[in-house]
Design a protein around this motif. Sequence first.
Motif, PDB file in Angstrom:
ATOM      1  N   ILE A   1       0.855  -1.181   0.000  1.00  0.00           N
ATOM      2  CA  ILE A   1       0.000   0.000   0.000  1.00  0.00           C
ATOM      3  C   ILE A   1       0.892   1.232   0.000  1.00  0.00           C
ATOM      4  CG2 ILE A   1      -1.677   1.342   1.312  1.00  0.00           C
ATOM      5  CD1 ILE A   1      -2.832  -1.256   2.354  1.00  0.00           C
ATOM      6  N   VAL A   2       0.604   2.150  -0.945  1.00  0.00           N
ATOM      7  CA  VAL A   2       1.371   3.392  -1.038  1.00  0.00           C
ATOM      8  C   VAL A   2       0.450   4.526  -0.615  1.00  0.00           C
ATOM      9  CG1 VAL A   2       2.764   4.863  -2.521  1.00  0.00           C
ATOM     10  CG2 VAL A   2       2.645   2.403  -2.974  1.00  0.00           C
ATOM     11  N   ALA A   3       0.836   5.227   0.452  1.00  0.00           N
ATOM     12  CA  ALA A   3       0.024   6.326   0.962  1.00  0.00           C
ATOM     13  C   ALA A   3       0.258   7.581   0.137  1.00  0.00           C
ATOM     14  CB  ALA A   3       0.362   6.580   2.423  1.00  0.00           C
ATOM     15  N   LEU A   4      -0.693   8.520   0.211  1.00  0.00           N
ATOM     16  CA  LEU A   4      -0.551   9.797  -0.480  1.00  0.00           C
ATOM     17  C   LEU A   4       0.695  10.538   0.016  1.00  0.00           C
ATOM     18  CD1 LEU A   4      -4.157  11.299  -0.766  1.00  0.00           C
ATOM     19  CD2 LEU A   4      -2.606  10.730  -2.632  1.00  0.00           C
ATOM     20  N   LYS A   5       1.359  11.217  -0.909  1.00  0.00           N
ATOM     21  CA  LYS A   5       2.548  12.027  -0.629  1.00  0.00           C
ATOM     22  C   LYS A   5       3.680  11.189  -0.040  1.00  0.00           C
ATOM     23  CE  LYS A   5       0.137  15.671  -1.772  1.00  0.00           C
ATOM     24  NZ  LYS A   5       0.340  16.379  -3.060  1.00  0.00           N
ATOM     25  N   SER A   6       3.737   9.917  -0.409  1.00  0.00           N
ATOM     26  CA  SER A   6       4.812   9.050   0.092  1.00  0.00           C
ATOM     27  C   SER A   6       5.291   8.163  -1.048  1.00  0.00           C
ATOM     28  CB  SER A   6       4.329   8.198   1.266  1.00  0.00           C
ATOM     29  OG  SER A   6       3.364   7.264   0.836  1.00  0.00           O
ATOM     30  N   SER A   7       6.397   7.461  -0.810  1.00  0.00           N
ATOM     31  CA  SER A   7       6.984   6.589  -1.819  1.00  0.00           C
ATOM     32  C   SER A   7       7.171   5.192  -1.260  1.00  0.00           C
ATOM     33  CB  SER A   7       8.320   7.146  -2.300  1.00  0.00           C
ATOM     34  OG  SER A   7       9.235   7.251  -1.219  1.00  0.00           O
ATOM     35  N   GLU A   8       7.297   4.244  -2.151  1.00  0.00           N
ATOM     36  CA  GLU A   8       7.486   2.838  -1.792  1.00  0.00           C
ATOM     37  C   GLU A   8       8.540   2.250  -2.714  1.00  0.00           C
ATOM     38  OE1 GLU A   8       6.410  -0.665   0.450  1.00  0.00           O
ATOM     39  OE2 GLU A   8       5.797   1.437   0.677  1.00  0.00           O
ATOM     40  N   LYS A   9       9.552   1.563  -2.105  1.00  0.00           N
ATOM     41  CA  LYS A   9      10.579   0.907  -2.899  1.00  0.00           C
ATOM     42  C   LYS A   9      10.137  -0.512  -3.217  1.00  0.00           C
ATOM     43  CE  LYS A   9      14.562   3.584  -1.372  1.00  0.00           C
ATOM     44  NZ  LYS A   9      14.694   4.261  -2.677  1.00  0.00           N
ATOM     45  N   LEU A  10      10.251  -0.868  -4.483  1.00  0.00           N
ATOM     46  CA  LEU A  10       9.762  -2.164  -4.954  1.00  0.00           C
ATOM     47  C   LEU A  10      10.856  -2.851  -5.762  1.00  0.00           C
ATOM     48  CD1 LEU A  10       6.317  -0.822  -6.244  1.00  0.00           C
ATOM     49  CD2 LEU A  10       6.702  -1.995  -4.068  1.00  0.00           C
ATOM     50  N   ASP A  11      11.867  -3.413  -5.090  1.00  0.00           N
ATOM     51  CA  ASP A  11      12.897  -4.224  -5.743  1.00  0.00           C
ATOM     52  C   ASP A  11      13.498  -3.508  -6.959  1.00  0.00           C
ATOM     53  OD1 ASP A  11      14.553  -6.330  -6.226  1.00  0.00           O
ATOM     54  OD2 ASP A  11      13.039  -7.582  -7.207  1.00  0.00           O
ATOM     55  N   GLY A  12      14.159  -2.383  -6.710  1.00  0.00           N
ATOM     56  CA  GLY A  12      14.804  -1.639  -7.791  1.00  0.00           C
ATOM     57  C   GLY A  12      13.935  -0.542  -8.365  1.00  0.00           C
ATOM     58  N   TYR A  13      12.671  -0.495  -8.016  1.00  0.00           N
ATOM     59  CA  TYR A  13      11.744   0.533  -8.465  1.00  0.00           C
ATOM     60  C   TYR A  13      11.360   1.403  -7.273  1.00  0.00           C
ATOM     61  CZ  TYR A  13      11.074  -2.353 -12.642  1.00  0.00           C
ATOM     62  OH  TYR A  13      11.252  -3.073 -13.792  1.00  0.00           O
ATOM     63  N   THR A  14      11.044   2.643  -7.538  1.00  0.00           N
ATOM     64  CA  THR A  14      10.542   3.538  -6.496  1.00  0.00           C
ATOM     65  C   THR A  14       9.255   4.182  -7.004  1.00  0.00           C
ATOM     66  OG1 THR A  14      12.768   4.012  -5.679  1.00  0.00           O
ATOM     67  CG2 THR A  14      11.014   5.524  -5.042  1.00  0.00           C
ATOM     68  N   LEU A  15       8.153   3.944  -6.307  1.00  0.00           N
ATOM     69  CA  LEU A  15       6.854   4.474  -6.694  1.00  0.00           C
ATOM     70  C   LEU A  15       6.457   5.576  -5.721  1.00  0.00           C
ATOM     71  CD1 LEU A  15       4.291   4.232  -8.476  1.00  0.00           C
ATOM     72  CD2 LEU A  15       3.417   2.588  -6.804  1.00  0.00           C
TER      73      LEU A  15
ATOM     74  N   ILE B   1      27.725  -3.347 -11.818  1.00  0.00           N
ATOM     75  CA  ILE B   1      26.954  -2.302 -12.508  1.00  0.00           C
ATOM     76  C   ILE B   1      25.569  -2.873 -12.793  1.00  0.00           C
ATOM     77  CG2 ILE B   1      26.894  -0.690 -14.432  1.00  0.00           C
ATOM     78  CD1 ILE B   1      29.856  -1.302 -14.905  1.00  0.00           C
ATOM     79  N   TYR B   2      24.570  -2.387 -12.076  1.00  0.00           N
ATOM     80  CA  TYR B   2      23.216  -2.909 -12.207  1.00  0.00           C
ATOM     81  C   TYR B   2      23.239  -4.435 -12.031  1.00  0.00           C
ATOM     82  CZ  TYR B   2      21.790   1.710 -13.897  1.00  0.00           C
ATOM     83  OH  TYR B   2      21.541   3.050 -13.998  1.00  0.00           O
TER      84      TYR B   2
ATOM     85  N   PRO C   1      15.556   1.529 -13.473  1.00  0.00           N
ATOM     86  CA  PRO C   1      16.910   1.701 -14.027  1.00  0.00           C
ATOM     87  C   PRO C   1      16.947   2.035 -15.518  1.00  0.00           C
ATOM     88  CG  PRO C   1      16.773  -0.279 -12.674  1.00  0.00           C
ATOM     89  CD  PRO C   1      15.380   0.190 -12.882  1.00  0.00           C
ATOM     90  N   TYR C   2      16.391   1.190 -16.380  1.00  0.00           N
ATOM     91  CA  TYR C   2      16.619   1.327 -17.821  1.00  0.00           C
ATOM     92  C   TYR C   2      15.616   0.451 -18.566  1.00  0.00           C
ATOM     93  CZ  TYR C   2      19.150  -2.858 -16.434  1.00  0.00           C
ATOM     94  OH  TYR C   2      19.487  -4.049 -15.851  1.00  0.00           O
ATOM     95  N   LEU C   3      15.642   0.574 -19.887  1.00  0.00           N
ATOM     96  CA  LEU C   3      14.865  -0.291 -20.778  1.00  0.00           C
ATOM     97  C   LEU C   3      15.832  -0.882 -21.786  1.00  0.00           C
ATOM     98  CD1 LEU C   3      11.859  -1.113 -21.283  1.00  0.00           C
ATOM     99  CD2 LEU C   3      11.815   0.608 -23.088  1.00  0.00           C
ATOM    100  N   MET C   4      15.843  -2.207 -21.873  1.00  0.00           N
ATOM    101  CA  MET C   4      16.780  -2.872 -22.766  1.00  0.00           C
ATOM    102  C   MET C   4      16.247  -2.882 -24.202  1.00  0.00           C
ATOM    103  SD  MET C   4      19.317  -3.639 -20.908  1.00  0.00           S
ATOM    104  CE  MET C   4      20.210  -4.665 -22.078  1.00  0.00           C
ATOM    105  N   GLU C   5      17.181  -3.036 -25.138  1.00  0.00           N
ATOM    106  CA  GLU C   5      16.823  -3.159 -26.542  1.00  0.00           C
ATOM    107  C   GLU C   5      15.894  -4.367 -26.724  1.00  0.00           C
ATOM    108  OE1 GLU C   5      19.440  -2.488 -30.488  1.00  0.00           O
ATOM    109  OE2 GLU C   5      19.936  -4.317 -29.373  1.00  0.00           O
TER     110      GLU C   5
END
Length: 638
Positions: free
Chosen positions: A63-77, A170-171, A97-101
Motif C-alpha cells: 500500500i502506497v500512501a498519499l505524498k509518500s513513496s514505496e521501494k519495490l525491488d529496484g523501483y521507487t513508486l 553495474i546494475y 533503471p533502464y529499458l533494454m533493446e
Amino acid sequence: MKRVIVVLFLLLVAIPNVSAASVIKGWVPVPSDISVGEDNILLKDISPRDGSLLVSFNDKMSIVALKSSEKLDGYTLYMDNVLLDERGYANLSLSFPYLMEGESLAFGGYRITLNSVSESQANVLISYKNVSKSFTYKGGNINFESLSVSLTPMPLLLDGYLYKGVPKSIYAWNITFKDYSVSSEENNLNELVKIEINGEDYWVKVGETLETDDLKISVDDLLGSNYLKLKVRLKGAYINAKISPAFYGDMVEGKTTKIGPYLVSIDKIFSDSAYVTIKNPCGMPLKSGLISVAHMISYGGLHLGALGIQEKNNEKSIKAIIFLEKDKIPKIEDTAFLNVSFKTPEGALQYGAFKARVVLENKGSVDLRYIEINPKISGDFKIAGDYPRYVSLLKTGQKFEFLITLIPENAGNLTIGNIEVIAHAPYQLSCYGFGEISFSSEVRSIYVNRAKPEYKVEINGTGGKIGEALPLNITIVNKGNTYGPYELTLAVPKSMGVIAENFTLYGKWLYLRGKLEPGSEIIYPLTLVPSKEGTYEVSAVVKEGDELFQNSTILNVTAISPTIIEKNGSTVVQNTSTVTETIEKTVTVPKIVVQNNTIEVIPLKKKLIFGGGGFLAGVIFILGLAFVAAKLEERKGK
C-alpha cells in the motif's frame, strides 16, 4: 608514488552510478497495469477514505500512501494525488533503471517499445490503444497523443579503470579484469585481456570492442599488468516519459471550455464544490453535477475533476483537471449497425442478365432512417432496370431485401463490386440529433463465360403464281450458349406483299427482336403474295451482338390472268387458279367498298403489308388494290 595516486583517482571516478536513471510520471487510470520488460506493477484500487493506493508488484501486495513513496525491488513508486469517480486517477511517478533493446514499457494505456539503439539514436515504437507510430529519436522530445518521451540511447555505465581480480558491479552485471596475454605477430605485439562478465569469460584484444547481448565494452588501454581502461555502454536506454491531462488550469465561474468534441461549462462555484455541465458541440447538455476536490464527474470518456477551489478579486475559479479517453467517446457505430449482404450467383454468361440479391438487416440497437443505397458496380457490368434507392425506416431487427439486375459486358473472372449504404441514426454528439454512418457489403466477384452466339437459320417456302398466297417459314435454332436477344431481319422483294404478325416493316425489310434459350428453336410463319412474275430471293439474317447468321431461298413466281367479279355492289379480286375457300381462310382478303369514288378498306386480323411501300407495320396494304382501282376507273369510262 604519483602514479599510484593517479590510478587511485581513476578508480574513484570509474565507480558507476547505479541509481535509477529512468522515470515515468503523470496521471494514470486506476485500475491499470505498469510493465517494464518482464516486471509488472498492478495499480489495483484507490481508497476512498484516505486516497492510498493498493499495488501489486510481481504478485507482492503493498500500500502506497498519499505524498509518500514505496521501494519495490529496484523501483521507487511515489504517490502525489488522486481523483475519484466511476473510475480513479492517480498522479504518480515511477523510477526504474533502464529499458533494454527489444523490451517494452507500458503505462496509462501507452506502450513504448525500444526496437534498436546506437550511441547516437534510437528507434522506438509507441502505441496508444489501437494506434501505433514509429519514431527515430536523435534528441529532444517525442510527442504522441498526451505522451512526451525523451531517451538516453546506449548510456555510458562506466568509463575508467578496472583493477585486476576486483569485480565491478553495474546494475545486474559483475565485470572483472581477470588476466592478460602478450604475443608477437609479424613483429607486432598483440595484447589480449580476459574479461569475466557474470561468470562468463571473454578474450578481447586491446583497442577492440566486445559486444554481448546486453553490453558494449570498448577495451581502450592496458596500464601495466593490473589496470585495464575500458568504457561500458548499455545496449538499451534511459527513458523519461510523462502523461499529461487533456486540460489542467484555472476555470472561472461561467466559463466554457472546449475539450475534444465536448463543451465543459463551470456553471456555479461554491465554497467546497462546483456545479458543472458537459455539453455536446452545439451546447445541448449531456450531463450535469457537482464536483469537489478529489471527486470527479464523467461522461463518454471525459473525466472532469477539481484539485482546488479559490476566490480572488471577487472572482471564483477552480483548479480544473480534465482527462479525455478518446476510445471511450461515444461513436455512432457503437449503437448503429447495418449488415449489408450482396449475394450473387456462382457464374454468369457474357451479355446475359442475372439477378443479385441485396439484404439489409438492422443489427444495431437503434432504428435507422433515411437509408440511401448506392451500388458500386465495376465497369465490367451494367445495371438493368430499377432498384430501391432509398428506405425511409428500418427498425432494429428488421430486414429489407431486393433484387438488382446486372449484365456482364466482358468475360473472365470479374469483380462485380459491392453495395454501399448511407444511413442516419440517433447520435448525442450531433447538433441535429442524428448522425450519418456508412456501411458496405462484401466485394463480390464472379466468373463470366464468354458469350458464343450461334444460330442456324432456315427458310422454307415454295414458289407460285401472281396473287397466290405463298406460305414461308423462318426457322431459327439457337446452337450457341447465349439467350439473346437477337434481331431477325427479312429482306422481301418490293413486288411482294406480306401477311405476318409481330414484324415491323421498313422499306423492303421486315424486322423483329426475339429471345431463345440455347438448344431451342422457333418458327416464324408468314405469307407472301407476289404482284409480279419472276425469280426472287428472300433472305433472312439473325444478328446478336456483332455476329451475323443468314440464309436465303429462291421463289419462282409465274403470271396469271386476274378475274373481276362484282357481287352486290362490291368488287373482289380472285385469282383464277386459287380456290375461293382457300383464299378466304389463308389470306382472308378484305372487302373493298367503293362509294363516291372512295375506297374503304376493312382491316384484317393478319395485316397484309405491301413490301415496296416504305410504311410501318401498322399500315395495311392490299395486294391488287391499284389493279382493282384501275379496273373500276376503266369501267366508268365506258
